[in-house]
Motif scaffolding. Structure first.
Motif, PDB file in Angstrom:
ATOM      1  N   MET A   1     -52.009  16.990   2.129  1.00 58.38           N
ATOM      2  CA  MET A   1     -51.032  15.953   2.487  1.00 58.38           C
ATOM      3  C   MET A   1     -49.890  16.560   3.295  1.00 58.38           C
ATOM      4  N   GLN A   2     -49.437  15.801   4.263  1.00 61.05           N
ATOM      5  CA  GLN A   2     -48.364  16.270   5.131  1.00 61.05           C
ATOM      6  C   GLN A   2     -47.211  15.286   5.090  1.00 61.05           C
ATOM      7  N   ASP A   3     -46.009  15.813   5.115  1.00 62.24           N
ATOM      8  CA  ASP A   3     -44.822  14.975   5.158  1.00 62.24           C
ATOM      9  C   ASP A   3     -44.520  14.673   6.625  1.00 62.24           C
ATOM     10  N   ALA A   4     -44.273  13.419   6.920  1.00 61.89           N
ATOM     11  CA  ALA A   4     -43.988  13.012   8.292  1.00 61.89           C
ATOM     12  C   ALA A   4     -42.807  12.050   8.275  1.00 61.89           C
ATOM     13  N   PRO A   5     -41.944  12.160   9.281  1.00 59.88           N
ATOM     14  CA  PRO A   5     -40.813  11.226   9.319  1.00 59.88           C
ATOM     15  C   PRO A   5     -41.307   9.806   9.586  1.00 59.88           C
ATOM     16  N   LEU A   6     -40.638   8.843   8.970  1.00 57.16           N
ATOM     17  CA  LEU A   6     -41.037   7.453   9.138  1.00 57.16           C
ATOM     18  C   LEU A   6     -40.552   6.875  10.453  1.00 57.16           C
ATOM     19  N   GLU A   7     -39.398   7.302  10.905  1.00 54.68           N
ATOM     20  CA  GLU A   7     -38.859   6.809  12.172  1.00 54.68           C
ATOM     21  C   GLU A   7     -38.217   7.970  12.913  1.00 54.68           C
ATOM     22  N   ASP A   8     -37.983   7.747  14.198  1.00 57.95           N
ATOM     23  CA  ASP A   8     -37.293   8.737  14.995  1.00 57.95           C
ATOM     24  C   ASP A   8     -35.828   8.795  14.557  1.00 57.95           C
ATOM     25  N   ASP A   9     -35.243   9.998  14.439  1.00 54.65           N
ATOM     26  CA  ASP A   9     -33.858  10.145  13.991  1.00 54.65           C
ATOM     27  C   ASP A   9     -32.877   9.437  14.912  1.00 54.65           C
ATOM     28  N   ALA A  10     -33.150   9.427  16.207  1.00 52.74           N
ATOM     29  CA  ALA A  10     -32.241   8.758  17.142  1.00 52.74           C
ATOM     30  C   ALA A  10     -32.236   7.251  16.901  1.00 52.74           C
ATOM     31  N   GLU A  11     -33.394   6.680  16.601  1.00 47.99           N
ATOM     32  CA  GLU A  11     -33.457   5.247  16.328  1.00 47.99           C
ATOM     33  C   GLU A  11     -32.711   4.901  15.048  1.00 47.99           C
ATOM     34  N   VAL A  12     -32.811   5.739  14.046  1.00 46.88           N
ATOM     35  CA  VAL A  12     -32.138   5.494  12.771  1.00 46.88           C
ATOM     36  C   VAL A  12     -30.631   5.547  12.960  1.00 46.88           C
ATOM     37  N   ASN A  13     -30.136   6.560  13.684  1.00 47.67           N
ATOM     38  CA  ASN A  13     -28.698   6.695  13.893  1.00 47.67           C
ATOM     39  C   ASN A  13     -28.138   5.578  14.756  1.00 47.67           C
ATOM     40  N   SER A  14     -28.858   5.166  15.785  1.00 54.10           N
ATOM     41  CA  SER A  14     -28.349   4.102  16.640  1.00 54.10           C
ATOM     42  C   SER A  14     -28.365   2.758  15.915  1.00 54.10           C
ATOM     43  N   ALA A  15     -29.364   2.550  15.054  1.00 53.08           N
ATOM     44  CA  ALA A  15     -29.419   1.307  14.290  1.00 53.08           C
ATOM     45  C   ALA A  15     -28.297   1.260  13.256  1.00 53.08           C
ATOM     46  N   ALA A  16     -27.884   2.408  12.752  1.00 54.33           N
ATOM     47  CA  ALA A  16     -26.807   2.466  11.754  1.00 54.33           C
ATOM     48  C   ALA A  16     -25.436   2.465  12.428  1.00 54.33           C
ATOM     49  N   GLY A  17     -25.389   2.554  13.724  1.00 54.70           N
ATOM     50  CA  GLY A  17     -24.131   2.542  14.454  1.00 54.70           C
ATOM     51  C   GLY A  17     -23.448   3.902  14.498  1.00 54.70           C
ATOM     52  N   GLY A  18     -24.160   4.924  14.139  1.00 55.79           N
ATOM     53  CA  GLY A  18     -23.587   6.274  14.101  1.00 55.79           C
ATOM     54  C   GLY A  18     -23.893   7.029  15.370  1.00 55.79           C
TER      55      GLY A  18
END
Length: 108
Positions: free
Chosen positions: A86-103
């Motif tokens: 099993m491999q751990d993989a990010p669910l979303e791109d970090d840039a998308e998460v930060n821009s959606a959070a307004g950060g």
């Protein structure tokens, strides 16, 4: 290589494909353990004379080899599967998460 226009493309997310592969391995291991356990216990546990019964670590031999041993093997396979396959993989791109959070994206 691109798919011909007559063939539909596979729109599956790579995480979904990975989850399906891991789930299929899990079901396959479970099914093998089920077939072995039920088969062995039915063959060695039913219709036995009491005089032929022996004990392994306090369990009747058919219980130990039909239930306890497969559980130990399944535990080892599950640990190996979890730590190696099993491999751990990010669910979303970090840039998308930060821009959606307004950060702002922090740069090192």
């Amino acid at each position: 290589m691109t798919a011909p226009p007559c063939m539909p493309r596979n729109p599956d997310n790579p995480l979904l494909r990975s989850a399906r592969r891991e789930a299929s391995w899990t079901v396959a291991i479970w099914f093998c353990a089920l077939v072995y356990t039920v088969g062995y216990c039915a063959y060695r546990g039913y219709g036995r004379e009491f005089d032929t019964l022996s004990f392994v670590f306090g369990f009747p031999d058919w219980v130990f080899w039909g239930i306890m041993a497969p559980w130990g093997v399944c535990y080892a396979i599950s640990a190996l599967f979890a730590f190696v396959v099993m491999q751990d993989a990010p669910l979303e791109d970090d840039a998308e998460v930060n821009s959606a959070a307004g950060g702002e994206i922090a740069h090192d």
